[in-house]
Scaffold this active site. Sequence first.
Site, PDB file in Angstrom:
ATOM      1  N   HIS A  35      38.722  34.305  24.027  1.00  0.00           N
ATOM      2  CA  HIS A  35      39.078  33.051  24.688  1.00  0.00           C
ATOM      3  C   HIS A  35      38.277  31.915  24.067  1.00  0.00           C
ATOM      4  CE1 HIS A  35      39.945  36.373  27.413  1.00  0.00           C
ATOM      5  NE2 HIS A  35      40.941  35.634  27.859  1.00  0.00           N
ATOM      6  N   GLY A 124      33.797  38.362  34.499  1.00  0.00           N
ATOM      7  CA  GLY A 124      35.126  38.574  33.928  1.00  0.00           C
ATOM      8  C   GLY A 124      36.128  38.512  35.067  1.00  0.00           C
ATOM      9  N   LEU A 126      37.240  36.844  37.876  1.00  0.00           N
ATOM     10  CA  LEU A 126      36.890  35.461  38.230  1.00  0.00           C
ATOM     11  C   LEU A 126      36.390  35.355  39.668  1.00  0.00           C
ATOM     12  CD1 LEU A 126      39.931  33.787  36.444  1.00  0.00           C
ATOM     13  CD2 LEU A 126      37.546  33.789  35.680  1.00  0.00           C
ATOM     14  N   GLY A 163      39.542  28.843  37.626  1.00  0.00           N
ATOM     15  CA  GLY A 163      39.906  30.155  38.169  1.00  0.00           C
ATOM     16  C   GLY A 163      38.878  30.639  39.178  1.00  0.00           C
ATOM     17  N   ILE A 194      43.092  23.240  33.347  1.00  0.00           N
ATOM     18  CA  ILE A 194      43.997  24.171  32.654  1.00  0.00           C
ATOM     19  C   ILE A 194      43.660  25.607  33.058  1.00  0.00           C
ATOM     20  CG2 ILE A 194      44.545  25.192  30.375  1.00  0.00           C
ATOM     21  CD1 ILE A 194      45.878  22.501  30.718  1.00  0.00           C
ATOM     22  N   HIS A 265      43.572  28.119  26.027  1.00  0.00           N
ATOM     23  CA  HIS A 265      42.783  29.073  26.823  1.00  0.00           C
ATOM     24  C   HIS A 265      42.426  30.333  26.033  1.00  0.00           C
ATOM     25  CE1 HIS A 265      41.766  31.760  30.218  1.00  0.00           C
ATOM     26  NE2 HIS A 265      42.481  32.645  29.550  1.00  0.00           N
ATOM     27  N   SER A 387      27.357  46.495  65.609  1.00  0.00           N
ATOM     28  CA  SER A 387      28.198  47.674  65.363  1.00  0.00           C
ATOM     29  C   SER A 387      27.723  48.477  64.163  1.00  0.00           C
ATOM     30  CB  SER A 387      29.647  47.250  65.100  1.00  0.00           C
ATOM     31  OG  SER A 387      30.171  46.583  66.208  1.00  0.00           O
ATOM     32  N   GLU A 414      33.100  39.775  53.794  1.00  0.00           N
ATOM     33  CA  GLU A 414      32.737  41.063  53.192  1.00  0.00           C
ATOM     34  C   GLU A 414      32.627  40.966  51.665  1.00  0.00           C
ATOM     35  OE1 GLU A 414      35.393  40.562  55.161  1.00  0.00           O
ATOM     36  OE2 GLU A 414      34.697  41.398  57.053  1.00  0.00           O
TER      37      GLU A 414
HETATM   38  C1  LIG Z   1      40.162  38.080  39.321  1.00  0.00           C
HETATM   39  C2  LIG Z   1      40.779  37.710  38.022  1.00  0.00           C
HETATM   40  N1  LIG Z   1      42.099  37.415  37.971  1.00  0.00           N
HETATM   41  C3  LIG Z   1      42.690  37.130  36.806  1.00  0.00           C
HETATM   42  C4  LIG Z   1      41.973  37.120  35.648  1.00  0.00           C
HETATM   43  C5  LIG Z   1      42.656  36.859  34.323  1.00  0.00           C
HETATM   44  N2  LIG Z   1      42.263  35.516  33.845  1.00  0.00           N
HETATM   45  C6  LIG Z   1      41.277  35.348  32.961  1.00  0.00           C
HETATM   46  S1  LIG Z   1      40.962  33.739  32.642  1.00  0.00           S
HETATM   47  C7  LIG Z   1      42.183  33.245  33.681  1.00  0.00           C
HETATM   48  C8  LIG Z   1      42.456  31.783  33.876  1.00  0.00           C
HETATM   49  C9  LIG Z   1      41.254  31.102  34.323  1.00  0.00           C
HETATM   50  O1  LIG Z   1      41.402  29.740  34.344  1.00  0.00           O
HETATM   51  P1  LIG Z   1      40.112  28.872  34.211  1.00  0.00           P
HETATM   52  O2  LIG Z   1      39.044  29.446  35.016  1.00  0.00           O
HETATM   53  O3  LIG Z   1      40.501  27.480  34.470  1.00  0.00           O
HETATM   54  O4  LIG Z   1      39.682  29.087  32.703  1.00  0.00           O
HETATM   55  P2  LIG Z   1      40.100  28.202  31.448  1.00  0.00           P
HETATM   56  O5  LIG Z   1      41.545  28.470  31.178  1.00  0.00           O
HETATM   57  O6  LIG Z   1      39.853  26.792  31.807  1.00  0.00           O
HETATM   58  O7  LIG Z   1      39.217  28.720  30.376  1.00  0.00           O
HETATM   59  C10 LIG Z   1      42.801  34.337  34.267  1.00  0.00           C
HETATM   60  C11 LIG Z   1      43.929  34.226  35.219  1.00  0.00           C
HETATM   61  C12 LIG Z   1      40.603  37.433  35.740  1.00  0.00           C
HETATM   62  N3  LIG Z   1      39.825  37.466  34.666  1.00  0.00           N
HETATM   63  N4  LIG Z   1      40.037  37.684  36.930  1.00  0.00           N
HETATM   64 MG   LIG Z   2      40.411  25.750  33.523  1.00  0.00          MG
END
Ligand SMILES: Cc1ncc(C[n+]2csc(CCOP(=O)(O)OP(=O)(O)O)c2C)c(N)n1
Ligand SMILES: [Mg+2]
Length: 673
Positions: A35, A124, A126, A163, A194, A265, A387, A414
């Site tokens: 990336h 990784g 997110l 994300g 983005i 990306h 509990s 949780e």
């Molecule tokens: C929980 C989770 N869902 C999906 C992904 C797959 N994924 C990796 S990066 C991304 C997009 C993230 O967008 P952003 O945080 O804005 O990163 P940018 O494109 O700006 O680098 C996705 C959906 C992941 N890594 N983790």
């Molecule tokens: Mg982004």
Amino acid sequence: MDIAALRSANPDHWNKAAAIRALTLDAIHAANSGHSGMPMGMADVATVLFEKHLKFDASAPLWQDRDRFILSAGHGSMLIYSLLYLVGDKQVTLDQIKNFRQKGALTAGHPENFLLDAVETTTGPLGQGIANSVGFAMAEEIQRARFGKKIVDHHTYVIAGDGCLMEGVSQEAIGLAGRHELGKLVVLWDNNNITIDGTVELSDRTDQVARFKASGWHVQEIDGHNPEEIDAAITAAKKSKKPSMIACKTHIALGHAAQDTSKGHGALTNEEQMAEAKAGYGWTSGAFEVPADIKSAWEAIGARGAADRAEWEERFASVSANKQAEFNRAYDLEPPKKLAATIKALKKQITADAPKVATRKSSEMALAAINPIMQETVGGSADLTGSNNTKTGDMGVFDTDNRAGRYIYWGIREHGMSSAMNGMALHGGVRPYGGTFMCFTDYARPAMRLAALSKIPTVFVMTHDSIGLGEDGPTHQPVEHLAISRATPNTYVFRPADTVETAESWEVALTAKSTPSVLALSRQNLPTVRLEHKTKNLSAQGAYVLADAEGKRQAILIATGSEVEIALQARELLQAEGIGTRVVSMPCMELFEAQDDAYRKRVLPGGPVRVAIEAGVRLGWDKWLLGERGREAKADFVGMDSFGASAPADELYAHFDITAEATVAKVKALLGL
Ligand SMILES: Cc1ncc(C[n+]2csc(CCOP(=O)(O)OP(=O)(O)O)c2C)c(N)n1
Ligand SMILES: [Mg+2]
């Protein structure tokens, strides 16, 4: 974006940041995956953070009082690898950069804490990093209260993307950080608008600034490519008593043809476009080459903290020897010497008293003995303290005016709790455990998986572990959760049968250095089944013979937790009919699997028929029911193959045929009787 203007505004800064961008392009080109956009967009923010603020010494990445840097947007891993290479980290050599994402390299696709010392946490998935960071910041507060500002005084910085902020767990984390006024936590949001599918607008219109403010954060908005603004904002963030979020307006894949688009990306490997981008940066060096002056400027940044660290070492040497030893012991995850004796004494007492209590209560009894002698434990629950029985009297409650408190009211979070506990453990110096209902393993699961993957010994206290919880019904009755937890590599899943086994399970969980534990505990009362005191920790062997057959051994009943009682009753009935029956208690399959062949065969010899009893699904049991004996082996299972129901527990056990009588019938059928 006027790259030329950025370059000329501050060439020194620009060149340092350009080194990150160029290395990112080269490594991703070589790997043909990765990336590119995020490191290229956040290079300016990261450069200012490392150059002007982050307290670290590249030669000592494990220095306990370093600032923590967490790359929550883990897909941008080339950002952290470039930074580490540039500052002179010993592990991240140029070779590692060239071998980005290749087998055996330390520079894995996403940053992994167990590969690189300077990677604080594995990211990784997110949202995890930002939730971990709350635990890092809490652990710092707790440690500072306990050991003093003289030796504990650092910040936690996080880079999070769109994300991370969209994931639900971020709200849990933000709420916690705001409530606890974690002023030393600074989140740098890569506000590039983005994601993979396009612009953020496709799926979200949240006003992030308002959202963080609403949760009690200090918020600033800056141009993420302006080094002066970045510097000023981090300076202000450090002064704030609240946790800080800095919305850094950035351009993904800055200076590349794919800038500001979702194409930016991923992996930007087109050679012509790479060359154009580098030309725009004024970067004339060959692939993987960093001009000596730029590299040495970065190495100076890496060495900047050496003096700080030397002063810290002096301060550390000036505190009492006792304090030093305690501090180091907890960081090294060494249990206190007294732990083993404490557990033994408790077991002896319990065997004599033979209480009939729920194992969640047994767990509280164990913790009441452990917590006073193990000051590094930090307990908590996701709004189920009464509990889960996770709180013991001596802990004090962690709060803004009691940072030394060792009990955390996590609220109904949780996932956030579990991620933050991982962060606490990774910070070091504390051993977190936290409770919820076993069925909400589902809500904690992403963090439980990462604990296992990242080798973090977090303890997940999961009470109300079967249909035995009764009237709350199937929404609350875990059926598949033991299987899910057992399917996870590097996880100890304990399901103790009584207070003795519970104490033994806690001992293993709190001495583990690189494996998380799940304690599956009952809501309902269970008799003490270990009526003979043994100093040895039998649960540490995973399974053991609890009651042996009298006469010829024809059947072996294997059970866990609340069903051990049923197995013992079934044994009585079978013995009365002259059928020699052994009962094996199996509190932890993973530990049993780790025993040598000879021990396993002694406990589970090949001849007799086997029936396992567990109020959950069969998945995972065939290994022990059939074992080496193959598919034809005479074995059966007493358990669940559907969701539960709402009714008193006794009625449910009868309804679902998890009874001594049903067990006897299965044994007899297997024996052809
Ligand atoms: C929980 C989770 N869902 C999906 C992904 C797959 N994924 C990796 S990066 C991304 C997009 C993230 O967008 P952003 O945080 O804005 O990163 P940018 O494109 O700006 O680098 C996705 C959906 C992941 N890594 N983790
Ligand atoms: Mg982004």
